[in-house]
Scaffold this motif. Structure first.
Motif, PDB file in Angstrom:
ATOM      1  N   GLU A  61      -0.097  -3.865   0.756  1.00 62.40           N
ATOM      2  CA  GLU A  61       0.946  -3.133   0.013  1.00 62.40           C
ATOM      3  C   GLU A  61       1.658  -2.129   0.909  1.00 62.40           C
ATOM      4  O   GLU A  61       2.884  -2.014   0.884  1.00 62.40           O
ATOM      5  N   THR A 112       3.900  -3.930   3.388  1.00 65.16           N
ATOM      6  CA  THR A 112       5.083  -4.454   2.702  1.00 65.16           C
ATOM      7  C   THR A 112       6.075  -3.345   2.387  1.00 65.16           C
ATOM      8  O   THR A 112       7.287  -3.507   2.598  1.00 65.16           O
ATOM      9  N   VAL A 132       5.667  -1.950  -4.914  1.00 61.02           N
ATOM     10  CA  VAL A 132       5.024  -3.075  -4.245  1.00 61.02           C
ATOM     11  C   VAL A 132       3.644  -3.298  -4.831  1.00 61.02           C
ATOM     12  O   VAL A 132       2.906  -2.347  -5.099  1.00 61.02           O
ATOM     13  N   ALA A 136       0.282  -6.188  -4.116  1.00 59.61           N
ATOM     14  CA  ALA A 136      -0.177  -7.274  -3.246  1.00 59.61           C
ATOM     15  C   ALA A 136      -1.560  -7.720  -3.673  1.00 59.61           C
ATOM     16  O   ALA A 136      -2.356  -6.932  -4.199  1.00 59.61           O
ATOM     17  N   VAL A 142       2.627 -11.243  -2.583  1.00 60.62           N
ATOM     18  CA  VAL A 142       3.258  -9.936  -2.681  1.00 60.62           C
ATOM     19  C   VAL A 142       4.333  -9.973  -3.757  1.00 60.62           C
ATOM     20  O   VAL A 142       5.045 -10.970  -3.896  1.00 60.62           O
ATOM     21  N   VAL A 169       7.550  -7.432  -5.088  1.00 61.09           N
ATOM     22  CA  VAL A 169       8.344  -6.267  -4.720  1.00 61.09           C
ATOM     23  C   VAL A 169       9.437  -6.066  -5.756  1.00 61.09           C
ATOM     24  O   VAL A 169      10.094  -7.026  -6.161  1.00 61.09           O
ATOM     25  N   ARG A 182      12.648 -11.243   2.069  1.00 57.68           N
ATOM     26  CA  ARG A 182      11.431 -12.072   1.964  1.00 57.68           C
ATOM     27  C   ARG A 182      10.961 -12.499   3.358  1.00 57.68           C
ATOM     28  O   ARG A 182       9.764 -12.397   3.683  1.00 57.68           O
ATOM     29  N   ILE A 223       9.460  -9.479   5.225  1.00 60.47           N
ATOM     30  CA  ILE A 223       8.130  -9.115   4.708  1.00 60.47           C
ATOM     31  C   ILE A 223       7.085 -10.102   5.205  1.00 60.47           C
ATOM     32  O   ILE A 223       6.009  -9.702   5.676  1.00 60.47           O
ATOM     33  N   VAL A 275       3.889  -8.874   7.588  1.00 63.85           N
ATOM     34  CA  VAL A 275       2.516  -8.970   7.071  1.00 63.85           C
ATOM     35  C   VAL A 275       1.710  -9.966   7.903  1.00 63.85           C
ATOM     36  O   VAL A 275       0.567  -9.680   8.281  1.00 63.85           O
ATOM     37  N   VAL A 312       6.119 -14.411  -1.997  1.00 66.57           N
ATOM     38  CA  VAL A 312       6.753 -13.090  -2.055  1.00 66.57           C
ATOM     39  C   VAL A 312       7.739 -13.135  -3.220  1.00 66.57           C
ATOM     40  O   VAL A 312       8.740 -13.832  -3.162  1.00 66.57           O
TER      41      VAL A 312
END
Length: 161
Positions: free
Chosen positions: A58, A61, A94, A96, A105, A107, A125, A128, A132, A143
């Motif tokens: 989290e 992200t 966020v 996760a 994830v 968002v 996307r 992220i 990650v 995502v």
């Protein structure tokens, strides 16, 4: 010098005469042993495991979303917020979930109007997923991006009375 410690070296006795002691044969208890082969380190799955918490994903992200907005990865820069109207633009929310080596994830973001929402979501996307996966080694399977608000330029103008 003590000859018991150094075989084959002349040792003086109490009269001053020297005598050479011959080295002794190894005793029966000291049998020849094969040299030990170095052991192979255990395989990675036998040594332990690293667990990455949901909260870590989290935070990564949330930082990726902030970086994307700051570095123009979302297609444009957000206009500055006038004093007293900071509540209009909220930080991204966020969530996760990590299951083994896979992460998912979700968002929630606010984008300024007019904005190409689909293009911004696609770039966000990808950003992220890259961050990650690079930082954690996890596979990001999903995502979800929810656009919660599209405040227009009027929301950022300060009213003069």
């Amino acid at each position: 010098m003590n000859s018991a410690r150094h075989p084959g070296v002349p040792a003086a006795d109490a009269t001053g005469a020297t005598a050479v002691q011959e080295p002794q044969e190894p005793q029966e208890s000291q049998e020849f042993q094969e040299p030990k082969q170095p052991q192979q380190p255990p395989a990675a799955y036998d040594r332990g495991r690293t667990v990455i918490a949901d909260r870590v994903v989290e935070k990564i992200t949330a930082k990726a979303v902030r970086d994307a907005a700051r570095t123009d990865a979302m297609g444009h820069r957000l206009p500055p917020v006038p004093p007293g109207q900071e509540e209009i633009r909220q930080a991204a929310k966020v969530a996760a979930w990590v299951d083994g080596q896979t992460a998912a994830v979700a968002v929630t973001v606010s984008l300024p109007w007019p904005a190409p929402v689909r293009e911004i979501a696609r770039r966000l996307r990808a950003h992220i997923i890259n961050r990650v996966e690079d930082l954690t080694g996890l596979h990001v399977a999903q995502v979800d991006i929810e656009v919660a608000d599209l405040p227009g330029p009027a929301a950022y103008r300060r009213r003069v009375r």
